[in-house]
Design a protein around this motif. Structure first.
Motif, PDB file in Angstrom:
ATOM      1  N   ASP A  65      -3.408   4.177  -1.130  1.00 24.74           N
ATOM      2  CA  ASP A  65      -3.799   3.431  -2.359  1.00 24.74           C
ATOM      3  C   ASP A  65      -3.573   2.011  -1.900  1.00 24.74           C
ATOM      4  O   ASP A  65      -2.497   1.354  -1.891  1.00 24.74           O
ATOM      5  CB  ASP A  65      -3.257   4.068  -3.526  1.00 24.74           C
ATOM      6  CG  ASP A  65      -3.289   3.151  -4.906  1.00 24.74           C
ATOM      7  OD1 ASP A  65      -4.353   2.326  -4.647  1.00 24.74           O
ATOM      8  OD2 ASP A  65      -2.676   3.555  -5.793  1.00 24.74           O
TER       9      ASP A  65
ATOM     10  N   THR B  74       0.865  -1.014   0.019  1.00 28.74           N
ATOM     11  CA  THR B  74      -0.079   0.061   0.070  1.00 28.74           C
ATOM     12  C   THR B  74       0.817   1.188  -0.083  1.00 28.74           C
ATOM     13  O   THR B  74       2.011   1.214   0.660  1.00 28.74           O
ATOM     14  CB  THR B  74      -0.877   0.166   1.092  1.00 28.74           C
ATOM     15  OG1 THR B  74      -0.251  -0.244   2.414  1.00 28.74           O
ATOM     16  CG2 THR B  74      -2.019  -1.029   1.187  1.00 28.74           C
TER      17      THR B  74
ATOM     18  N   THR C 141      -4.758  -0.484  -4.023  1.00 32.96           N
ATOM     19  CA  THR C 141      -4.664  -1.216  -5.557  1.00 32.96           C
ATOM     20  C   THR C 141      -3.870  -2.619  -5.639  1.00 32.96           C
ATOM     21  O   THR C 141      -4.329  -3.469  -5.969  1.00 32.96           O
ATOM     22  CB  THR C 141      -4.394  -0.329  -6.708  1.00 32.96           C
ATOM     23  OG1 THR C 141      -5.164   0.922  -6.367  1.00 32.96           O
ATOM     24  CG2 THR C 141      -4.885  -0.938  -8.086  1.00 32.96           C
TER      25      THR C 141
ATOM     26  N   ALA D 248      -1.414   7.954  -1.964  1.00 30.35           N
ATOM     27  CA  ALA D 248      -1.679   8.545  -3.347  1.00 30.35           C
ATOM     28  C   ALA D 248      -1.630  10.052  -3.236  1.00 30.35           C
ATOM     29  O   ALA D 248      -1.232  10.628  -2.055  1.00 30.35           O
ATOM     30  CB  ALA D 248      -3.172   8.217  -3.590  1.00 30.35           C
TER      31      ALA D 248
END
Length: 251
Positions: free
Chosen positions: A194, A185, A196, A188
């Protein structure tokens, strides 16, 4: 044969108990399952071996079956097996059941068919829903499975989440907020974390667990399509010609 059936029955019952106290009010995120993505399955198998196999077994799966997803025997031995394990062995856990019950309050279930009993969406949401809870023996709780006995084994990848509760009238709205990043992680541009890359890793793990629940699923579907094509291009014309032959004298 009887011993094998008893083992599989135990795995199924244990899998059901895995989510028997799950919170059914929690929204389940859609798991991006693709059993034809062999790279995803390989990454998922490695994550399963590194993070799950210490406590959970998979007694219906053998290591050498991983050759079906593109891994060689040498890769399986080097990356997914313990030194004393043979490539033809079942994915058993070395931890004793009685010790596990003392440490976690319950014996960790076998995961061979957990994806079939609980569903991919549940597993995908569950593995991403751990949060810090100092009232729990392990220091962790789960939004999907309240008072879960399992610790967050993926915390070093995800980081640490906290539970935020907002009251909306008579109802409570519970959300998770990541407050400390993990190795997968990052922060951002807007200052938020983030997740993703971590979500992709969990998706790979769940993808592998779905494969593990029925390794022959893709092959079964291919055979099914072949049978349908056979019926369409061979049996239907043959049936039509036979019908014409039988009814020729009548017409």
């Amino acid at each position: 044969m009887k011993k094998t059936l008893n083992t599989l029955l135990f795995a199924l019952l244990a899998s059901v108990s895995f989510g028997s106290q799950a919170n059914t009010d929690v929204h389940l995120d859609k798991a991006p399952i693709n059993l034809r993505d062999t790279e995803s399955l390989q990454r998922g198998a490695q994550t399963f071996a590194n993070y799950c196999l210490s406590c959970h077994g998979a007694v219906a799966m053998r290591y050498n079956r991983l050759q079906d997803i593109g891994l060689t025997e040498d890769q399986i031995k080097a990356n997914l097996m313990f030194p004393t394990t043979k490539v033809g062995d079942l994915m058993k856990v070395s931890m004793q059941a009685k010790d596990a019950k003392v440490w976690f309050g319950a014996t960790p279930p076998d995961l061979s068919v957990i994806s079939r009993s609980r569903g991919a969406d549940y597993l995908y949401t569950y593995l991403r829903s751990f949060y810090r809870d100092d009232t729990r023996p392990t220091g962790w709780n789960n939004l999907t499975f309240d008072k879960v006995g399992m610790p967050n084994v993926l915390w070093d990848l995800q980081g640490q989440q906290i539970l935020e509760v907002k009251k909306e009238g008579e109802h409570e709205h519970k959300t998770l907020k990541l407050v400390k990043s993990g190795s997968l992680t990052k922060t951002a541009e807007n200052g938020e974390f983030d997740q993703t890359e971590f979500d992709h890793r969990v998706a790979d793990l769940v993808n592998y667990m779905v494969y593990m629940g029925e390794p022959a699923q893709v092959k079964r579907e291919q055979i099914g399509y072949g049978v349908l094509l056979f019926l369409l291009f061979f049996m239907i014309p043959i049936s039509y010609l036979l019908k014409k032959e039988y009814w020729r004298d009548i017409h």
